[in-house]
Design a protein around this motif. Sequence first.
Motif, short mmCIF file in Angstrom:
data_model
loop_
_atom_site.label_atom_id
_atom_site.label_comp_id
_atom_site.label_asym_id
_atom_site.label_seq_id
_atom_site.Cartn_x
_atom_site.Cartn_y
_atom_site.Cartn_z
N PRO A 153 0.71 -1.33 -0.03
CA PRO A 153 0.02 -0.21 0.23
C PRO A 153 0.76 1.28 0.16
CG PRO A 153 -0.90 -1.68 1.49
CD PRO A 153 0.45 -2.23 1.01
N GLY A 154 0.49 2.29 -0.91
CA GLY A 154 1.13 3.42 -1.08
C GLY A 154 2.00 3.49 -2.12
N SER A 155 2.18 2.46 -2.84
CA SER A 155 2.84 2.11 -3.94
C SER A 155 2.16 1.49 -4.89
CB SER A 155 4.39 1.72 -3.76
OG SER A 155 5.35 1.63 -4.78
N TYR A 156 1.59 2.01 -5.98
CA TYR A 156 0.84 1.47 -6.69
C TYR A 156 1.39 0.71 -8.08
CZ TYR A 156 -2.02 4.65 -3.77
OH TYR A 156 -2.38 5.03 -2.50
N LEU A 157 1.86 -0.66 -7.65
CA LEU A 157 2.50 -1.31 -8.67
C LEU A 157 2.63 -2.74 -7.94
CD1 LEU A 157 4.31 -1.71 -11.23
CD2 LEU A 157 6.07 -1.26 -10.05
N VAL A 158 2.16 -3.64 -8.81
CA VAL A 158 2.33 -4.92 -8.58
C VAL A 158 3.53 -5.59 -8.74
CG1 VAL A 158 1.61 -7.72 -8.94
CG2 VAL A 158 0.01 -5.67 -9.18
N ARG A 159 4.29 -5.71 -7.46
CA ARG A 159 5.83 -5.92 -7.47
C ARG A 159 6.13 -7.26 -7.13
NH1 ARG A 159 8.48 -1.18 -7.06
NH2 ARG A 159 7.06 0.70 -6.58
N PRO A 200 -10.72 -2.18 3.12
CA PRO A 200 -9.69 -3.19 3.18
C PRO A 200 -8.99 -3.36 1.71
CG PRO A 200 -11.98 -3.81 4.14
CD PRO A 200 -12.27 -2.65 3.32
N PHE A 201 -7.79 -3.91 1.77
CA PHE A 201 -7.14 -4.12 0.73
C PHE A 201 -7.04 -5.42 0.36
CE2 PHE A 201 -4.23 -0.63 2.68
CZ PHE A 201 -4.55 0.23 1.80
N ASP A 202 -6.98 -5.53 -1.06
CA ASP A 202 -7.03 -6.86 -1.71
C ASP A 202 -5.35 -6.79 -1.85
OD1 ASP A 202 -6.70 -8.95 -3.47
OD2 ASP A 202 -8.20 -8.14 -4.88
N TYR A 203 -4.54 -7.81 -1.31
CA TYR A 203 -3.25 -7.91 -1.51
C TYR A 203 -2.97 -8.88 -2.56
CZ TYR A 203 -2.95 -5.75 3.14
OH TYR A 203 -3.10 -4.72 4.04
N ASP A 204 -3.67 -9.18 -3.31
CA ASP A 204 -3.65 -10.34 -4.49
C ASP A 204 -3.65 -9.52 -5.78
OD1 ASP A 204 -2.94 -12.51 -2.97
OD2 ASP A 204 -5.09 -13.19 -3.32
N ASN A 205 -4.44 -8.22 -5.90
CA ASN A 205 -4.63 -7.62 -7.13
C ASN A 205 -4.30 -6.33 -6.85
OD1 ASN A 205 -5.66 -10.07 -8.59
ND2 ASN A 205 -6.91 -10.07 -6.76
N GLU A 206 -4.53 -5.39 -8.04
CA GLU A 206 -4.64 -4.06 -8.21
C GLU A 206 -6.04 -3.57 -7.41
OE1 GLU A 206 -2.66 -5.40 -11.87
OE2 GLU A 206 -4.39 -5.87 -10.76
N LYS A 256 0.92 2.60 -15.76
CA LYS A 256 1.63 3.66 -16.30
C LYS A 256 2.43 4.40 -15.32
CE LYS A 256 -1.53 4.14 -20.09
NZ LYS A 256 -2.38 5.07 -21.07
N GLY A 257 1.91 4.86 -14.24
CA GLY A 257 2.62 5.69 -13.25
C GLY A 257 3.94 5.16 -12.83
N TYR A 258 3.96 4.09 -12.60
CA TYR A 258 5.17 3.41 -11.99
C TYR A 258 6.11 2.47 -13.07
CZ TYR A 258 4.11 4.64 -7.37
OH TYR A 258 3.68 5.27 -5.94
N ARG A 259 5.60 2.45 -14.39
CA ARG A 259 6.18 2.00 -15.41
C ARG A 259 6.50 3.02 -16.69
NH1 ARG A 259 2.70 -3.15 -14.70
NH2 ARG A 259 3.76 -4.51 -13.65
#
Length: 600
Positions: free
Chosen positions: A67-73, A310-316, A380-383
Amino acid sequence: MKPIKLTATVSLILLFMNLSAAQAQPSANISYNVSFPEAQAHYAEIEMHITGLKQNTLDLKMPVWTPGSYLVREFAKNIEAFSANINGQIVASPKINKNTWRVNTKGKAAVTIKYRVYANENSVRTSYLDVSHAFLSTSGIFIYPANMLHSPSTITIVPYKDWSKVSTSLEMVNNNPFVRHSPNFDILFDSPIEVGNQDIFGFDVNGVKYEVCMYGGGNYDKERLKKDMHAIIEQEAAVFGENPNKHYTFIVHNHLRGGGGIEHLSSTVLGASRDNYASEKGYQGFLGLVAHEHFHLWNVKRLRPIVLGPFDYDNENYTTNLWIAEGFTEYYQEIAVRRTNLYPPENYLDQIANEFNILENLPGKNVQTVAESSFDAWIKGYRPNENSNNTTISYYTKGAIIGMMLDLEIINSSNQKYHLDDVMKYMYNTYYKTKKRGYTDAEFKKGFEMFAGKKLDDFYKKYINGLDPVDYNKYLGYAGYKINDELADNNDAALGITTGTTAAKKVIVTGVTRGTAGYIDGINVNDEITAIDGNPITDAANLIAGKKPGDKIQVTVSRDGQNITLPVTLLKSNRVKYKIVSLDSPTPQQLAVRKKWLSL
């Protein structure tokens, strides 16, 4: 993180959990041991103990993003040597997808999981460790049991050699700094951990204890930082009328060259250049970073778009509102420092003018709306690539500009009774504190309209969901200012390209700006410019020295090993450099708006 025993923690947990779902989930006791026997090779070893199991199958998952960094890492890529042990016997634990391991626990109440994490990505959002310290970005370190995000856990740190300190917002257990407790996994994944021998100092702000943890050395002045950070924190808390924390941790990584930051619920991680504190520009930049990430403890960590928790930690987790979550935070980082009077108003005006210049010199402003920029952060934002400036904008930059525009609109429309602070406080109290949920786009729009005293349909159509040019002079005019373009009278020729020079003195094209001479006449990224008008090129400086708009030149490039000569007609540079200046004779109304806006 809020102290465990405080009643405020209940509301914090409510924010991140759906209680009906949580009640349906199985309970278990979860603990972790984290050690660093091969710190020199960047490895952490994790031993996870789970007891109280009642299900037949246990799925264990690693988040794919933080969370806070919008990229699947894909943090699971750093996991190795995963094993499951039940009653002293290794049991099968096949990986069933990219970030999930499955263990057959039928009839068994306890399992021990072991795995290693390779941590060698040195950034504020990813884990890194060596023999000098360990930075644990917890969403990339701790595997969690599926459907048990609500479960508490205990984390025991086994320090490497002479490491003596732990810095994190997680609460200590029995006053042991190496044993920490997390009420649930949302809080664990929002509480990074620094282990080593970092320099620690602190201060109190209206009863809230702040700890600053400096790794990597640096020429910082602790007493000056204490005073100035204190002033910024006070200004930001005043926006919302409270500070919801009892303690807060700044983890600062000082490197030869560093930057960036990431927000967390009760802490932040900042990157800085260790020798920049002594220059006023560098110091002011660091204070801006402090102001930005600290403001997030309200804006986005508590006052948040509805999909961000609540966050979904598996997906965007998609939202069109990062222009509020990040862009408004960018706006407040600048205005909060202004309100401290650490620097004169002119410094702030120069900062906001720089935001104008960044946006206006991007061709992407005519392609991507700020709502689209928010939604497409994941892809796009992080790539970014070599064409990003032509097709995208930053929700930070345009969001900050929109924050300024709405602030001035509200101040002017309400005859200085309200400003953007009132909207932020209202939304915080209404959605975080009362409704205990995030906001929708329509709900925030209504908040703006309530304090502006008018509908903002046209504003949204133009600037949020549309591509209309920003009318800077309209909004600055409310405060008796206008913009001047310092390059307006220039008649400079431009190719419209950016270049880099290799060690072998080859001039390589790294970017081509849409609508410029280079773009129109076919210069490509990765071209090596070998000659202009037949003259060999070994230096990127002054490629078109002495030329003027309309001149025709021959640009020879090497492309994929072949020499190509391109006829190029130079065009006038279309870059702008705005400066905010006062109108010659501002009215009393404009001066009143100015006073409210700039806290004069």
